[in-house]
Motif scaffolding. Structure first.
Motif, short mmCIF file in Angstrom:
data_model
loop_
_atom_site.label_atom_id
_atom_site.label_comp_id
_atom_site.label_asym_id
_atom_site.label_seq_id
_atom_site.Cartn_x
_atom_site.Cartn_y
_atom_site.Cartn_z
N ARG A 191 5.26 1.29 11.03
CA ARG A 191 5.22 1.83 12.37
C ARG A 191 4.77 3.28 12.29
O ARG A 191 5.56 4.21 12.30
N PRO A 192 3.47 3.55 12.16
CA PRO A 192 3.01 4.92 12.15
C PRO A 192 3.15 5.54 13.52
O PRO A 192 3.34 4.87 14.51
N SER A 193 3.01 6.87 13.55
CA SER A 193 3.15 7.59 14.81
C SER A 193 2.08 7.13 15.78
O SER A 193 0.91 7.04 15.46
N GLY A 194 2.54 6.83 16.98
CA GLY A 194 1.62 6.42 18.02
C GLY A 194 1.34 4.94 18.06
O GLY A 194 0.69 4.48 18.96
N THR A 195 1.84 4.13 17.11
CA THR A 195 1.64 2.69 17.14
C THR A 195 2.95 2.01 17.50
O THR A 195 3.99 2.64 17.59
N GLN A 196 2.89 0.69 17.66
CA GLN A 196 4.07 -0.07 18.05
C GLN A 196 4.86 -0.45 16.81
O GLN A 196 4.35 -0.46 15.69
N SER A 197 6.13 -0.83 17.03
CA SER A 197 7.00 -1.21 15.92
C SER A 197 6.93 -2.70 15.67
O SER A 197 6.47 -3.47 16.50
N GLY A 198 7.46 -3.14 14.50
CA GLY A 198 7.52 -4.56 14.17
C GLY A 198 6.18 -5.20 13.96
O GLY A 198 5.93 -6.29 14.45
N THR A 199 5.27 -4.57 13.25
CA THR A 199 3.94 -5.12 13.05
C THR A 199 3.70 -5.43 11.58
O THR A 199 4.32 -4.84 10.70
N VAL A 200 2.81 -6.38 11.32
CA VAL A 200 2.34 -6.69 9.97
C VAL A 200 0.90 -6.21 9.86
O VAL A 200 0.07 -6.54 10.71
N ARG A 201 0.65 -5.41 8.85
CA ARG A 201 -0.70 -4.86 8.67
C ARG A 201 -1.32 -5.42 7.39
O ARG A 201 -0.67 -5.54 6.38
N SER A 202 -2.61 -5.72 7.50
CA SER A 202 -3.37 -6.25 6.37
C SER A 202 -4.41 -5.20 5.97
O SER A 202 -5.28 -4.87 6.76
N LEU A 203 -4.27 -4.66 4.72
CA LEU A 203 -5.18 -3.65 4.20
C LEU A 203 -5.97 -4.20 3.02
O LEU A 203 -5.56 -5.15 2.37
N ARG A 204 -7.07 -3.56 2.77
CA ARG A 204 -7.88 -3.95 1.61
C ARG A 204 -7.23 -3.43 0.32
O ARG A 204 -6.56 -2.41 0.32
N PHE A 205 -7.47 -4.12 -0.75
CA PHE A 205 -6.91 -3.76 -2.05
C PHE A 205 -7.98 -3.96 -3.11
O PHE A 205 -8.73 -4.95 -3.01
N PRO A 206 -8.15 -3.11 -4.11
CA PRO A 206 -7.34 -1.96 -4.51
C PRO A 206 -7.22 -0.89 -3.42
O PRO A 206 -8.06 -0.79 -2.54
N LEU A 207 -6.15 -0.09 -3.59
CA LEU A 207 -5.85 0.89 -2.55
C LEU A 207 -6.95 1.93 -2.46
O LEU A 207 -7.36 2.51 -3.47
N SER A 208 -7.41 2.12 -1.24
CA SER A 208 -8.44 3.13 -1.02
C SER A 208 -7.87 4.43 -0.46
O SER A 208 -8.55 5.45 -0.45
N GLY A 209 -6.63 4.37 0.03
CA GLY A 209 -6.02 5.55 0.62
C GLY A 209 -6.39 5.77 2.07
O GLY A 209 -5.84 6.67 2.70
N HIS A 210 -7.31 4.99 2.60
CA HIS A 210 -7.71 5.14 4.00
C HIS A 210 -6.72 4.39 4.88
O HIS A 210 -6.52 3.20 4.71
N PRO A 211 -6.08 5.04 5.86
CA PRO A 211 -4.98 4.40 6.59
C PRO A 211 -5.41 3.54 7.76
O PRO A 211 -4.55 2.99 8.44
N ASP A 212 -6.70 3.42 8.06
CA ASP A 212 -7.12 2.74 9.29
C ASP A 212 -7.75 1.38 9.05
O ASP A 212 -8.14 0.72 10.00
#
Length: 1198
Positions: free
Chosen positions: A593-614
């Motif tokens: 739940r980052p600032s400004g977003t809603q709570s209780g969410t599942v986020r899917s990010l690319r891996f290996p970690l790129s460090g980009h939060p969006d």
């Protein structure tokens, strides 16, 4: 490299904090909220449809009366409003109501709370009956009631319904009157209030006489426009009509929910019963309608019903218990054939009631196990989405782990760590390990070892022997996480002391470590080779550690608490402290739940970690903090649990379908464990059931035969009755046919008379109407001439009016033309005046421009002089500036030196502060240890003091016991003499018992003789019965042949040949040996064997009881008289049994004697014809007698 797809698989649990969470959609669908999702459950196929919400948790849910719309209230952002926030950011801190379509779940409208609303949530919602209005009850601290026209998104009115100082937040309900959309009822602080929307605001309507009642629930009744039912706490049910109490119904327990029906209403308490009330009218008071109790359905004591809803038209009720279990009840069901009450049918699965603490997944079976603060262990099957086992404990389990085989379960309690065996329907303790307060435990991948934490120590045990293999020490604080490698070579642990360790199981030593004392780690995992570790903690970073070195850090704006690695090592999942989960994989998912977003969410990010939060996708899930996560062995499912008591199951896969192919066709084991005693018990039950089934089949066949006989008799009676009625109907039909012919003749005569009369009347009418027509034609001619005259007059009048109009127009035209010429002259004069004024304006403008040029020249000369003076001053200031620049360079150098010194001092300050924080933590830990040791010392001193007191008391007891021992020794000798006397008396009783046994043997011999005689009698009876049947058959055949021979009386030759054939048939073919007798019926033999077996068992039981009583006589002389009485009673029972057996034998003899003469008499009458009958028929008829005798013998025996 792509983003993984995450889909909902199943949700186990409901939000138990919402007052009215369960809603009835249709016959097969229920709607409720779970976490941050709204679930539509199909109760037939157990399938779910999901509607994710975008808030910070669902606080209220409602469904419209037509089931086409539903609305959900969502919490606002948890942070407070700041003056620096924009209007959009401020609106995000207020609660929101979202309206959805019922079947498509499409979002229709979002309604925000008012700007002056201080609450973060809505606690109740309600649609009006026409779905035009929506009411929302706000929460603390201001408890504002909002009234919307939701389609336009317009807020009509707000009002605070409760006092901020006095409200305790209890029993908040709200609903709109279905008959009046402007009337709203709210419950708050154990009181009810009614408001009406009028003149642009909400106005309270008074309720008279309810001030002394504690109101707990309410409903609007459908029988009146303003009738309201209120449930109270132990004070009955109140029926209000137009704000006045019309009826009070006594009801002792507290009412938890009321639901309105078409015929009345139903009420239910937390315990007790489900009461159905019907309306009735008093004859003396026609206008008044009251309610009375017509049905009372008992409710189980452990249900604890909280709310009730359903469909009033279909009379289907849905009940929600306090533990989240849902039940269904149909009011149309009545009591069963045996008088049992209809049952409440559970829907869904038995869910957890409190926060879920721990979870684990089995490898060889599709099972997951969870433990919760509600003191229960539950085992779920994630393929069938069912709960297979529920085990309740008296204390709270802290951790749980399932063996890879799925046959054993490890549970950590406060006092011990218990290894349980998973049976078919129970958990049985296999071994107890002395590990207190075990917060983390994990089986190894092979299952031969398991690790358990004891404070800051990790203990390794052998699963099968229970031996303590190793103890790993190194943590200074509580251990929060354990993780094995797939080959069980390494164990990774993380602790609250900021340390992450990798332990080598082969060498029993620490392999790798990473320590950061400034943070507290909550979870750590490792790769298959044990070389790479991932850890999360309070520093809001995800660290990738190799060889005791951090290789990569991924920052987060929230604290990460849980991570888990998939078996294929292609996906990494992480959980957040506040309602969230991160998921990292080749495509990585993150729940946050980052600032400004809603709570209780599942986020899917690319891996290996790129460090980009969006670079992610979001999926809504829990409504509470995530406590633990696991991934299935085949990498198909992700399981998450949280503090809201809900278990979420996600199906995960990659869009490119890589990495998850190898385990898609995984075959699971299906073996179970069962104890030998349970197996024997079930075998005995199966045999008893089989025997009961045989008895029931015999009884059923007998009943069927009786019914067939009754039905045949009834069919014969009905046939005779039908034939009689048919004859009567034939007679009646013939009579009616004659009457019909007579009526037809009469009808034809009446028609002919009516035709003649009609013709005469028609002739008269034609003559009369022709005369009237001629008169009317004359009137028409007169009216036509009058019309022509009037038309000529009107044309003349019209011509005159046209001439007058033309003259008037000419006069008016002349007047207006003169006025137009006058106005034209005035306009010419005004144009001339405007030209003169324009020439004057041009002249004035020219003069002003000349004055401006003169002024500009003058100002130019003055500023030239001023510029020369400024240049002289500039030259002077340049010299002064050179001097000042030198001074500035000197000061800049001094400032740089001071800045370097300041930076160095700040670094020292930061380092010292970190040292101070570390020392403060160590001091706090030491203080905690000291306080615990002081408590332990005080406890030991108290125990020493208690032991001293107990020692003194024991010494006193010792003195008293010594005195009692002396007294008892004095009493022993007379008791021994009494024992010797009783022993002799017991010998006499044994002799009498032996005599009784001999007498019983004689009885058995006589019974055997009588049984043999009865068998011989039955055999004789069967022979005679067969002979009688053969004679009857032969007589019938002989009669048939005689009738056929009589037809040849006229032809002597044919008659002689026929008689010869009969003689050869009946005289030359006589049998030479006796017909074989049929065996005794199996039912009679079985009954006899059962009686003998019962008697033998009874004799054995009596002998065993006599032996036990004799032993008790020898061991204890106290109560001898009572034992003798019991023995005499048993002897009397034995005598009664013997008498009863004699009566049974006599009954059988009487029955046999009564049946045999009757059959013999029948046999004698039919002996006149020689018995010639096939053997098969004799055997068939012989089998009928034992069946009849056997059934009567059974009735006598029973």
């Amino acid at each position: 490299m792509s983003i993984a797809s995450v889909a909902y698989s199943h949700v186990f649990g409901v939000n138990t904090k919402i007052r009215t969470n369960i809603h009835y959609v249709d016959q097969h669908t229920l709607m409720y909220s779970a976490g941050c999702n709204i679930i539509a459950l199909n109760v037939e196929g157990e399938t779910q449809r999901y509607t994710p919400c975008n808030g910070y948790g669902i606080t209220a849910l409602t469904l419209s009366l037509d089931r086409r719309l539903f609305a959900a209230a969502e919490k606002g952002a948890p942070w407070d409003v700041s003056p620096k926030m924009t209007r959009l950011e401020r609106s995000g801190t207020r609660p929101v109501v979202t309206v959805y379509e019922g079947y498509s779940s499409k979002k229709r409208r979002s309604l925000n709370a008012s700007d002056n609303c201080a609450s973060k949530e809505f606690v109740a919602l309600s649609f009006s009956s026409d779905t035009k209005y929506l009411a929302a009850q706000g929460g603390s601290p201001d408890w504002q009631l909002h009234f919307y026209v939701w389609e336009k998104g317009k807020l009509l009115a707000t009002l605070s319904t409760s006092s901020i100082e006095e409200d305790d937040g209890s029993s908040h309900e709200m609903s709109i009157n279905p008959c009046d959309e402007t009337e709203i009822c709210t419950l708050a602080n154990n009181s009810a209030k009614v408001y009406r929307y009028q003149e642009g605001g909400l106005v309270e309507s008074p309720l008279h006489g309810i001030g002394t009642y504690e109101v707990t629930c309410h409903t609007w009744l459908q029988q009146s426009t303003s009738r309201l039912a209120l449930g109270t706490r132990g004070q009955g049910i109140l029926i209000l009509d137009s704000g006045v109490i019309a009826q009070r119904i006594d009801h002792q327990p507290s009412i938890s929910s009321i639901f309105s029906l078409v015929i009345g209403f139903v009420s239910v308490g937390r315990t007790g019963s489900l009461d159905v009330y019907d309306r009735y009218s008093d004859d003396s008071k026609q206008a008044e309608v009251s309610f009375k109790l017509i049905r009372k359905i008992p409710v189980n004591e452990d249900m604890h019903v909280r709310t009730i809803t359903g469909n009033a038209a279909e009379q289907v009720l849905i009940l929600e218990a306090e533990n989240g279990q849902i039940y269904r009840f149909n009011l149309t069901e009545q009591k069963g054939l045996k008088g049992e009450d209809p049952k409440f049918v559970p829907l869904g699965q038995p869910y957890h009631q409190g926060p879920i603490i721990s979870i684990d997944v089995c490898i060889r079976k599709p099972l997951i196990v969870t433990c919760s603060a509600d003191r229960s262990i539950r085992i779920w099957n994630y393929l069938t989405n069912t709960c297979q086992l529920v085990k309740l404990y008296t204390e709270e389990p802290h951790s749980v782990s399932m063996h890879p085989s799925g046959l054993h379960l490890l549970i950590g309690f406060n006092d011990k760590l218990r290894l349980n065996t998973i049976l078919l329907d129970d958990l049985r303790v296999f071994r107890e390990v002395g590990v207190r307060g075990c917060r983390e435990c994990r089986f190894s991948s092979g299952g031969h070892l398991f690790a358990a934490t004891h404070g800051n120590i990790i203990q390794i045990f052998n699963t099968w022997t229970g031996d303590n293999v190793a103890n790993f020490k190194g943590h200074n604080g509580r251990i929060t996480s354990l993780c094995w490698t797939p080959n069980d070579a390494y164990l990774v642990s993380a602790g609250a002391d900021g340390a992450v360790y990798s332990w080598n199981l082969a060498e029993m030593k620490r392999e790798n470590e990473y320590i950061l004392k400034s943070t507290s780690y909550s979870c750590a995992i490792t790769s298959a080779d044990g070389k790479t570790m991932w850890a999360v903690g309070a520093d809001r970073t995800l660290k990738e550690i190799k060889e005791s070195t951090v290789m990569l850090e991924m920052e987060s704006d929230q604290v990460l608490t849980q991570i888990v690695l998939s078996t294929s090592e292609r996906m990494l999942f992480a959980g957040l402290f506040f309602n969230c989960i991160y998921l990292l994989c080749h495509v990585m998912l993150i729940y946050t739940r980052p600032s400004g977003t809603q709570s209780g969410t599942v986020r899917s990010l690319r891996f290996p970690l790129s460090g980009h939060p969006d670079d992610f996708q979001e999926h809504v899930a829990h409504g509470g903090a995530v406590t633990m996560m696991r991934v299935s062995y085949d990498d198909q499912y992700l399981f998450t649990v949280s503090e809201d008591g809900i278990l979420y199951s996600f199906s995960i896969s990659e869009k490119e379908e890589r990495g998850l192919k190898k385990e898609k066709l995984n075959l699971y084991a299906d073996e179970i464990l069962i104890t030998k005693s349970d197996l024997e018990e079930k075998t005995i039950q199966a045999s008893e059931l089989a025997r009961s089934l045989e008895e029931l089949q015999i009884e059923h066949e007998y009943q069927l035969r009786l019914r067939d006989m009754n039905f045949n008799e009834k069919l014969k009676e009905m046939t005779e009755r039908f034939m009689d009625q048919l004859d009567m109907l034939k007679k009646t039909t013939s009579t009616l046919r004659l009457d019909k012919e007579k009526l037809e003749l009469m009808h034809e005569e009446a028609i002919s008379r009516a035709v003649e009369k009609h013709a005469a009347e028609l002739h008269d009418r034609e003559a009369m109407y022709s005369q009237q027509l001629m008169a009317e034609y004359d009137k028409y001619q007169d009216a036509q001439s009058a019309t022509n005259l009037m038309q000529a007059t009107w044309q003349a009048h019209t011509t005159m009016r046209e001439k007058e109009l033309q003259a008037t127009l000419r006069e008016v035209q002349g007047v207006w033309e003169s006025r137009l010429e006058q106005k034209t002259t005035e306009m010419d004069k005004l144009r001339a005046r405007m030209g003169t004024q324009y020439a004057e304006h041009i002249e004035e403008q020219r003069q002003v421009q000349e004055d401006i040029d003169t002024e500009i020249e003058r100002l130019h000369q003055r500023y030239q002089r001023k510029l020369l003076g400024e240049r002289e001053d500039g030259a002077r200031l340049k010299g002064e500036n050179g001097i000042m620049r030198k001074k500035f360079n000197t000061l800049t150098k001094d400032i740089d030196d001071n800045r370097i010194e300041t930076a160095r001092m700040r670094a020292d300050e930061k380092r010292l502060r970190s040292v101070i924080e570390t020392l403060e933590k160590e001091i706090s830990l030491l203080k905690g240890d000291m306080s615990e040791r002081d408590i332990a010392i005080q406890e030991k001193e108290r125990r020493v003091y208690d032991l001293k007191k107990k020692n003194q008391e024991l010494e006193k007891f010792k003195f008293v016991l010594d005195a009692k021992i002396k007294e008892l020794k004095e009493q022993v000798e007379p008791r021994e003499n009494h024992i010797r006397d009783m022993t002799g008396h017991i010998k006499d009783i044994n002799n009498s018992l032996e005599a009784l046994s001999a007498h019983k043997a004689a009885f058995k011999a006589s019974i055997q003789d009588l049984t043999d005689k009865l068998g011989v009698t039955k055999t004789d009876y069967a022979i005679q019965h067969r002979k009688a049947h053969q004679l009857q058959y032969q007589i019938k055949a002989f009669s048939t042949d005689i009738h056929s021979v009589i037809t040849y009386l006229q032809d002597s030759a044919v008659l002689r040949a026929a008689v010869n054939r009969m003689a050869s048939k009946y005289l030359s073919g006589l049998p030479n040996e006796e017909l074989t007798l049929a065996e005794v019926d199996s039912e009679v033999a079985r009954e006899d064997q059962m009686q003998q077996q019962v008697l033998r068992q009874r004799v054995k039981t009596l002998r065993r009881m006599v032996e036990n009583n004799a032993a008790k006589f020898r061991l204890d002389s106290v109560g001898t008289v009572m034992v003798n009485r019991r023995l005499i009673g048993e002897i009397n029972k034995l005598r009664q049994i013997n008498k009863h057996s004699d009566k049974q034998i006599r009954n059988l003899e009487v029955l046999a004697v009564a049946e045999v003469p009757r059959r013999l008499a029948t046999n004698i009458e039919t002996r006149r014809v020689p018995p010639v009958q096939p053997v098969a028929n004799a055997v068939v008829m012989g089998n009928q007698l034992p069946a009849i005798v056997g059934s009567k013998a059974v009735s006598f025996a029973t």
